[in-house]
Scaffold this active site. Structure first.
Site, PDB file in Angstrom:
ATOM      1  N   HIS A 167       0.820  -1.202   0.000  1.00  0.00           N
ATOM      2  CA  HIS A 167       0.000   0.000   0.000  1.00  0.00           C
ATOM      3  C   HIS A 167       0.858   1.259   0.000  1.00  0.00           C
ATOM      4  CE1 HIS A 167       0.466  -1.600   4.166  1.00  0.00           C
ATOM      5  NE2 HIS A 167       0.942  -0.382   4.378  1.00  0.00           N
ATOM      6  N   ASP A 267       7.590  -5.288   3.288  1.00  0.00           N
ATOM      7  CA  ASP A 267       6.535  -5.172   4.285  1.00  0.00           C
ATOM      8  C   ASP A 267       5.188  -5.590   3.716  1.00  0.00           C
ATOM      9  OD1 ASP A 267       5.638  -4.014   6.977  1.00  0.00           O
ATOM     10  OD2 ASP A 267       4.346  -2.968   5.547  1.00  0.00           O
ATOM     11  N   GLU A 309       8.438  -9.975   5.150  1.00  0.00           N
ATOM     12  CA  GLU A 309       7.706  -9.698   6.373  1.00  0.00           C
ATOM     13  C   GLU A 309       6.347 -10.384   6.226  1.00  0.00           C
ATOM     14  OE1 GLU A 309       4.979  -7.809   9.133  1.00  0.00           O
ATOM     15  OE2 GLU A 309       4.931  -7.257   7.022  1.00  0.00           O
ATOM     16  N   HIS A 378       9.374  -4.314  16.639  1.00  0.00           N
ATOM     17  CA  HIS A 378       8.597  -3.087  16.810  1.00  0.00           C
ATOM     18  C   HIS A 378       7.123  -3.366  17.030  1.00  0.00           C
ATOM     19  CE1 HIS A 378       7.558  -4.101  12.716  1.00  0.00           C
ATOM     20  NE2 HIS A 378       6.625  -3.175  12.738  1.00  0.00           N
TER      21      HIS A 378
END
Length: 645
Positions: A167, A267, A309, A378
């Site tokens: 995105h 990601d 990821e 994180h």
């Protein structure tokens, strides 16, 4: 584009095209219609040729070095560190002054959290990108990033940067032009004129952030349509079935590679392909897309790695490293989320049976790939406990997940942890957990006790937990990655919500600002050299693990980690069969002394040829000592890496 590079470099480029173009073309044929392929292949070839021609000489040399040492990232000398630029070093220029600190730990791989220009807050911690070709202004410039990469390379440290593939921010140029009526850019997204198809998709889609971003589609008044937004209404999912999207991201990858980035963290990779009637994750086209991107990058910048990821189940995860005809052709690295979850599960239950069963069934990874192992990152911790695995050892998956949420949020009566519930999904009962390693491992509880022997004992146990669980990830193979602040035993940040943009996201409790001051190390960071302090004990303990690990070829990532039946459910046991001999890792996951009986060691010796009673523990540097009946005793939270003397 290549005329000015000389015949030798042209020959090198041609050789890489000969080696990798087949993997590019075959994957593209699986994704895009035949009538689009000729133009698409020409565009891809032009992108990689242009990137190769523009690649700086020092990075071309790096490519050659790593082509003759293709397992560089699998070596036991690898140790990772991850954190936010501003919370570790204030900005990119200042971070160059922290390289020596990383060197003290033995770090050879630095993952900097999202630093490409995002939208204004809220921006999902930087994962809502506006511009992939610039750095967040308060952190510096692309020139600063290139300078940092060069300094890291000279220090023997590889640089990893996030690349969000699923995105872009609503403010990204593509989205702005789509809202402005440009049909070409509208096709870069999944756009729907009404709710008919979105409602049909929603029947099987999951929600990523059910609390503050329910649903997967957003109506945008300027667009006058519904747009797919898996994560937040201001993060628009891009349409990878559009070949223009493929080419745009490949060009971005080449640009970042030529800045000096060594590893691209892909990601939200699992979400790239959308299919009706599915969860919208793990579709086969995702693996084809990544194969084509990786093969193209091998032509332009062969030293650059892909890290997936993909926080998915074990059977799905292996696909991101490559299975079947894609064996070893997708990503080079992937997060071992299951190992992380089972480490915390063992610590809470003081029982290794579930972890032993689940991890022993994990599909083997391709020999040329590696795991990213970690105890914290994180993100929050989602309790990815498989119901079938739980049932196999007599547990209810739902009940165990609930127990873990209770335990790590501190509400269970036997808990030592101080975590925070993140995203409580009332429909599923799912409660994820935020919290630093030290707070989840019991340091807060220990320090709240009045001074005295009991407090000293509980602090020692908490430090023991921290070091033992890190020993598991250091001893697994691949690249163990430390989360920033964990090396100092930093606890939850009590002021995490003081920044208004963070107030609604309690994951910031474990995203600390490291205790530096402008002219010298802050008090806590300075304590890392003092063995009388918690920071000193944790820092030196982790540094010791890194040094021992670096000298053990058994921990090369190409040597699989085999989870074996332990002598007792209070011990977690891992075997590594290496040409230089076997190594057995034993971890006491409890606060009690645990015995390893002679019968177990004798049986193990008969099967692998290593009698641990006659072995040497590399972590302590001492030979194994037994009592008169041959029992080996493990102290609370002890970790031992044993091989033949």
């Amino acid at each position: 584009m290549l005329d000015r590079t000389g015949q030798v470099e042209t020959d090198l480029f041609d050789a890489r095209m000969g080696r990798w173009w087949g993997d590019v073309a075959s994957a593209l044929r699986e994704i895009y219609p035949a009538e689009e392929l000729d133009e698409l292949e020409a565009d891809v070839a032009e992108i990689v040729a242009r990137a190769y021609a523009r690649r700086p000489a020092d990075l071309k040399r790096r490519d050659l070095d790593r082509m003759v040492n293709p397992d560089w990232f699998q070596a036991p000398t690898m140790l990772g560190y991850a954190g936010y630029v501003d919370r570790f070093g204030s900005n990119l220029a200042a971070l160059r002054g922290r390289i020596g600190y990383l060197g003290e730990l033995g770090v050879t791989y630095l993952h900097l959290m999202p630093l490409l220009t995002p939208r204004a807050e809220p921006n999902d911690g930087g994962y809502a990108v506006v511009d992939y070709r610039s750095v967040r202004p308060d952190l510096g410039t692309m020139a600063d990033l290139a300078d940092l990469a060069a300094d890291l390379h000279r220090a023997g440290i590889s640089l990893c940067v996030d690349l969000v593939l699923n995105h872009v921010a609503r403010e990204h140029e593509w989205a702005r032009r789509a809202r402005g009526g440009h049909d070409r850019y509208r096709k870069a997204f999944h756009v729907f004129d009404d709710r008919v198809l979105p409602d049909a998709y929603e029947l099987t889609l999951n929600e990523v952030f059910p609390d503050f971003a329910p649903g997967n589609f957003t109506f945008d008044a300027e667009l006058d349509a519904w747009v797919w937004t898996s994560f937040n209404e201001w993060q628009w999912d891009v349409n990878w079935s559009n070949p223009d999207v493929f080419c745009a991201y490949l060009d971005i990858m080449c640009f970042l590679a030529n800045i000096g980035v060594d590893v691209l963290r892909l990601d939200a990779i699992a979400f790239l392909w959308k299919r009706m009637g599915t969860t919208g994750q793990n579709q086969p086209e995702v693996h084809a897309i990544v194969q084509a991107l990786r093969a193209a990058m091998r032509i332009a910048a062969p030293s650059v790695l892909f890290k997936a990821e993909a926080i998915v189940g074990p059977q799905d995860l292996i696909g991101y490293l490559g299975q079947g005809s894609r064996h070893g052709k997708v990503s080079d690295l992937a997060y071992h989320n299951s190992l992380m979850v089972h480490i915390w599960s063992m610590l809470a239950s003081r029982d290794s049976r579930l972890a032993t069963y689940a991890l022993s069934r994990f599909p083997p990874s391709p020999a040329a790939t590696g795991w990213i192992t970690y105890v914290r990152c994180h993100d929050d911790i989602g309790w990815a406990i498989d119901d079938t695995d739980a049932a196999a050892v007599g547990l209810s998956g739902a009940a165990h997940r609930s127990f873990l949420s209770d335990f790590y949020s501190g509400t269970h009566p036997d808990s030592f942890a101080r975590g925070v519930v993140f995203q409580h999904n009332l429909a599923t009962g799912d409660r994820r957990i935020s919290g630093s390693c030290a707070s989840l491992a019991g340091l807060d509880d220990a320090l709240d006790l009045p001074p005295g022997m009991e407090r000293d004992r509980e602090v020692s146990l908490a430090v023991g937990r921290i070091l033992m669980i890190h020993a598991i990830i250091f001893g697994w193979g691949g690249i163990p990655v430390l989360w920033s602040g964990d090396e100092l035993g930093l606890r939850n940040d009590p002021r995490w919500a003081d920044e208004p943009a963070h107030a609604g996201d309690n994951r910031w409790t474990h995203r600390p600002v490291l205790p530096w001051v402008p002219s010298a190390l802050g008090e806590r960071a300075a304590q890392r050299v003092d063995p009388a302090t918690i920071a000193g004990q944790v820092f030196s303990g982790l540094r010791h693990l890194a040094r021992v690990r670096a000298n053990l070829p058994h921990l090369h990532a190409a040597t699989p980690a085999e989870v074996i039946d332990p002598p007792t459910s209070h011990v977690f046991a891992v075997l590594r069969r290496h040409p230089q001999g076997a190594l057995v890792a034993l971890y006491n996951i409890t606060e009690h002394v645990v015995g390893v009986p002679a019968a177990w060691t004798e049986d193990l010796a008969s099967r692998i040829g290593l009698d641990i009673r006659a072995g040497r523990d590399d972590l302590s540097g001492a030979d194994i000592v037994t009592d008169e009946d041959g029992t080996v005793w493990l102290a609370p939270y002890a970790a031992r890496w044993v091989r033949a003397t």
